[in-house]
Design a protein around this motif. Structure first.
Motif: not given
Length: 413
Positions: A1-3, A158-159, A253-259
């Motif tokens: 589960m690592s970035t 963040i992704k 695990e990402y703390c936020a995601e943006y498209d």
């Protein structure tokens, strides 16, 4: 589960590292330029130390005030040159070699999976190669000079996913500005950003460097593009050592995601005096400009100069236009392939490879009330001269504006 960041810091610290943990990490390569090396060396000497931890892992380019603009600057340059010689540091890039964030990748110091730390906030550029690149203060850099390691707080991530083919004269800079406008100037504070999607994979290495370069402008500790064939091809024959690519786990695990929608993206401009004050170019089209600046560690690469030359070919600029290549090698190639000739024939001024007027110290600062559209990364009040106004845009938008003397949508030229 690592970035990606967690995996790089796990390797660098010798233990499993998770977001928000404090760790002591071994630095792979350390950089300080002529502006920050002065302070770092001063702190190093105050510690009573005589020798750096590993001369071969320290890189010092002169780029911020080069050639020297005052006697004081010349004296500081002289002192650092002497210290470099005393320490036996082989990776010294003197006046005219180029901007630190261009010189390091060109010479193979930015590699996947590595921890590359610079005494400059735009060291996040190295994330374009799958490294964790980040900036620190001069005092922190002196500690790295001494011990080769530094403490870090492992950042959350963040992704950002961008999809769709960019349109004509819509460049990596436009997508970068759109991302910053979406996330906000403080939206990624002390976080890493990982960039995904077909829009990202379609970007050239130069485009990815533009994207990662400006991660700091949304508060980011790092901006990272997962390495791929383009990365490996670029590094073939230039990487200074072996490297091991690092990728995020599928369940990271990402703390936020943006498209970001790349297909519908229009040319973007950041208005004074904040980088996240972003709008479509047509909202500010017609704004009179006094100067156009194409260059910097954000957009001074060959690809950027070629975009500008293509728009300026056979035309004449309407306002003073400064073009400063990011490195000597960029300038040489621009001369070889005719790009430099096209720019000069159009009336642009070609400068010594380096930072130029970006930080407001040299070679093209603007005066009270003047307006500049720039391909740089910051438009803060007073950044390029007290009382001036800076709009940020892509090389295409800057070149189109040079032709008309006002901010112009490059798609209309």
């Amino acid at each position: 589960m690592s970035t990606i960041s967690e995996k790089i810091f796990s390797r660098a610290s010798g233990k499993e590292a998770k977001a928000n943990e404090f760790i002591m990490a071994n630095v792979d390569y350390a950089m300080a330029h002529d502006g920050t090396s002065v302070l770092a060396v001063r702190s190093f000497k105050k510690m009573g130390l005589e020798k750096v931890w590993d001369p071969k892992r320290i890189v010092i380019p002169f780029d911020h005030l080069t050639p020297a603009n005052t006697e004081t600057t010349a004296a500081l340059h002289h002192d650092i040159r002497e210290w470099i010689a005393e320490q036996g540091i082989p990776n010294f890039f003197d006046v005219g070699e180029g901007i630190c964030h261009q010189v390091l990748p060109e010479n193979g110091f930015a590699m996947p999976g590595k921890l590359v730390v610079g005494a400059d906030s735009h060291s996040c550029t190295y994330g374009a190669f799958g490294a964790f690149g980040t900036g620190v203060g001069a005092t922190d850099m002196s500690e790295i000079f001494a011990a080769g390691k530094l403490w870090f707080k492992v950042p959350e991530t963040i992704k950002v996913t961008a999809r769709g083919k960019l349109g004509k004269h819509v460049l990596a800079k436009d997508m970068t500005l759109k991302t910053i406008g979406t996330v906000g100037a403080a939206g990624a504070t002390y976080k890493a950003a990982e960039f995904y999607g077909d829009t990202i994979t379609d970007l050239s290495i130069s485009g990815r460097m533009t994207l990662c370069n400006m991660a700091i402008e949304m508060g980011g500790k790092a901006g990272i593009v997962p390495p791929d064939k383009k990365t490996f091809d670029f590094l073939e024959g230039r990487a200074v050592e072996e490297y091991e690519p690092v990728y995020a786990d599928e369940d990271a695990e990402y703390c936020a995601e943006y498209d970001i929608d790349g297909a519908d993206l229009e040319p973007q401009v950041a208005r004074p005096h904040q980088v996240d004050n972003v709008c479509d170019v047509m909202e500010v089209a017609g704004t009179k400009v006094d100067q156009v600046f194409i260059g910097t560690c954000t957009n001074g690469r060959l690809e950027d100069l070629e975009v500008a030359a293509d728009l300026l070919k056979g035309e004449k600029v309407a306002v003073r236009t400064l073009v400063i290549p990011a490195s000597r090698s960029v300038m040489i190639e621009a001369i070889r392939n005719g790009t430099a000739e096209l720019l000069l024939e159009a009336g642009a001024t070609l400068g010594t490879p380096g930072c130029g007027p970006c930080l407001g110290g040299h070679m093209g600062v603007i005066g009270e009330g003047e307006v500049c559209i720039s391909t740089a990364n910051r438009n803060f009040r007073g950044r390029m001269g007290t009382g001036g106004q800076i709009y940020l845009g892509s090389p295409a938008t800057a070149a189109a504006s040079a032709l008309t003397g006002e901010i112009t949508d490059p798609r209309t030229v």
